[in-house]
Every structure is written in structure tokens, then in C-alpha cells.
Design a protein around this motif. Structure first.
Motif, short mmCIF file in Angstrom:
data_model
loop_
_atom_site.label_atom_id
_atom_site.label_comp_id
_atom_site.label_asym_id
_atom_site.label_seq_id
_atom_site.Cartn_x
_atom_site.Cartn_y
_atom_site.Cartn_z
N GLU A 45 0.81 -1.21 0.00
CA GLU A 45 0.00 0.00 0.00
C GLU A 45 0.85 1.27 0.00
OE1 GLU A 45 -2.77 -0.73 3.23
OE2 GLU A 45 -4.24 -1.55 1.80
N GLN A 46 2.13 1.16 0.31
CA GLN A 46 3.03 2.32 0.27
C GLN A 46 3.64 2.54 -1.12
OE1 GLN A 46 5.75 1.49 3.49
NE2 GLN A 46 4.31 2.18 5.04
N LEU A 47 3.38 1.62 -2.05
CA LEU A 47 3.87 1.80 -3.42
C LEU A 47 3.16 2.99 -4.06
CD1 LEU A 47 3.95 -1.93 -4.63
CD2 LEU A 47 5.93 -0.48 -4.09
N PRO A 48 3.85 3.73 -4.92
CA PRO A 48 3.22 4.87 -5.59
C PRO A 48 1.99 4.45 -6.39
CG PRO A 48 5.59 4.82 -6.02
CD PRO A 48 5.24 3.54 -5.32
N GLY A 49 0.90 5.22 -6.22
CA GLY A 49 -0.30 4.98 -6.99
C GLY A 49 -1.22 3.89 -6.48
N ASP A 80 2.84 2.66 -13.95
CA ASP A 80 2.75 1.50 -14.82
C ASP A 80 2.20 0.33 -13.99
OD1 ASP A 80 3.10 -0.70 -16.45
OD2 ASP A 80 5.23 -0.36 -16.81
N PRO A 81 1.03 -0.20 -14.31
CA PRO A 81 0.46 -1.30 -13.53
C PRO A 81 1.36 -2.54 -13.50
CG PRO A 81 -1.12 -0.50 -15.16
CD PRO A 81 0.15 0.22 -15.40
N VAL A 82 2.08 -2.80 -14.59
CA VAL A 82 2.97 -3.97 -14.62
C VAL A 82 4.16 -3.75 -13.68
CG1 VAL A 82 4.43 -5.42 -16.09
CG2 VAL A 82 2.23 -4.60 -16.95
N ALA A 83 4.67 -2.52 -13.63
CA ALA A 83 5.76 -2.21 -12.69
C ALA A 83 5.27 -2.33 -11.24
CB ALA A 83 6.33 -0.82 -12.96
N THR A 84 4.02 -1.92 -11.00
CA THR A 84 3.43 -2.07 -9.66
C THR A 84 3.28 -3.54 -9.31
OG1 THR A 84 2.28 0.04 -9.89
CG2 THR A 84 1.46 -1.47 -8.20
N LEU A 85 2.85 -4.35 -10.27
CA LEU A 85 2.74 -5.79 -10.06
C LEU A 85 4.11 -6.39 -9.74
CD1 LEU A 85 0.91 -8.35 -10.18
CD2 LEU A 85 1.56 -8.51 -12.60
N ASP A 86 5.13 -5.99 -10.48
CA ASP A 86 6.48 -6.48 -10.26
C ASP A 86 6.96 -6.13 -8.85
OD1 ASP A 86 8.85 -7.77 -11.19
OD2 ASP A 86 9.73 -5.84 -11.79
N ALA A 87 6.72 -4.90 -8.42
CA ALA A 87 7.10 -4.49 -7.07
C ALA A 87 6.30 -5.25 -6.02
CB ALA A 87 6.90 -2.98 -6.91
N THR A 88 5.02 -5.49 -6.29
CA THR A 88 4.17 -6.26 -5.38
C THR A 88 4.71 -7.67 -5.20
OG1 THR A 88 2.20 -4.98 -5.94
CG2 THR A 88 1.84 -7.19 -5.05
N TYR A 89 5.08 -8.32 -6.30
CA TYR A 89 5.61 -9.68 -6.22
C TYR A 89 6.95 -9.70 -5.48
CZ TYR A 89 2.08 -11.77 -9.28
OH TYR A 89 0.91 -12.26 -9.81
N ALA A 90 7.79 -8.70 -5.71
CA ALA A 90 9.07 -8.64 -4.98
C ALA A 90 8.82 -8.52 -3.48
CB ALA A 90 9.91 -7.48 -5.49
#
Length: 145
Positions: A45-49, A80-90
Motif C-alpha cells: 500500500e506504500q507503493l506509488p499509486g 505502470d500497472p505492470v511495474a506495480t505488479l512487479d514491485a508487489t511480487y518482490a
């Protein structure tokens, strides 16, 4: 039966049993304390956007050990939703060892959900290749796949 034939048969039998019993090397047991769902969701939830994250871990016979849920982006978020997904998975790789990731990121602008296929992640091996060994530090590699 001679001793030589008997020991040859014994050796062959031992090799067959080792192969049948999985004489392959297994992954080492995780040597870390997984972050809790609450800690993981807070980081996401702290990720941008990101407006909200609804992620839970389940360990069931039919579904296996998996994080499931959805991450909602803020309306009008310029990420970028894919970049957010990548960060979420990390981030989730700091959680339970070798858990599957069934989490998607939803972009309200397009009402589209992005999941593991957007990152070409299909199994535990591809997760390990992308994010390294667990637990990691919650940071994805610099380049998207």
C-alpha cells in the motif's frame, strides 16, 4: 549365486531405489522468518499509486501455498500497472517460502487486471529467477521482463 553377482544385484537395486526415492537435491529449507500478511500489505500500500491492497495467504490441499488477492490503483494514478505488479511480487517474496503468487493489479482507468502472465512468471522457478532467493529485500530487478 556367487558373491560377485549378489553384490552387483545389490548395487543396481540400491541405485534404482535412490532414483525412485528422489535422489535429486532439494531446495534448502527457508532460513528466515517470513513477514506477516499485515507487514506485506502495508509495504504494498506504500507503493506509488496504490489505493488499496487486499492480499491473503492460503495453504490448502487444492490451492497449495499461495498469496491471492488484488491491488487497486488510485484513479488517475500515473504509474505502470505492470511495474506495480512487479514491485508487489518482490514484496511478497519476503513472505512465506515458495508460495505461489495469484495477486493481480487492477487499473481503474481501463478496468484491466494485470497478473503473473504480464511478467511471464509461470512457476516457482521463474519467480526465483526473477527475484532471486527468498526472502529478498522487496525490491524488484531494475528492468521489467
Amino acid at each position: 549365486m556367487s558373491r560377485r553377482v549378489g553384490s552387483s544385484v545389490g548395487l543396481v537395486l540400491a541405485l534404482v531405489l535412490m532414483t525412485a526415492c528422489g535422489g535429486q537435491e532439494e531446495d534448502p529449507v527457508a532460513d528466515y522468518t517470513p513477514l506477516s500478511e499485515t507487514e506485506l500489505v502495508t509495504q504494498i500500500e506504500q507503493l506509488p499509486g496504490v489505493a488499496e491492497a487486499d492480499v491473503v495467504f492460503s495453504d490448502t490441499f487444492s490451492g497449495g501455498r499461495t498469496y491471492r488477492g488484488e491491488v487497486q490503483l488510485e484513479p488517475g494514478a500515473r504509474v505502470d500497472p505492470v511495474a506495480t505488479l512487479d514491485a508487489t511480487y518482490a514484496i511478497l517474496r519476503q513472505g512465506e517460502p515458495d508460495a505461489g503468487l495469484g495477486v493481480s493489479v487492477v487499473d481503474p482507468a481501463t478496468n484491466r487486471a494485470y497478473n503473473a502472465s504480464a511478467l511471464r512468471l509461470t512457476d516457482t522457478a521463474s519467480l526465483r529467477e526473477r527475484y532471486g532467493p527468498q526472502p529478498g529485500d522487496g525490491t524488484p530487478p531494475a528492468q521489467l521482463p
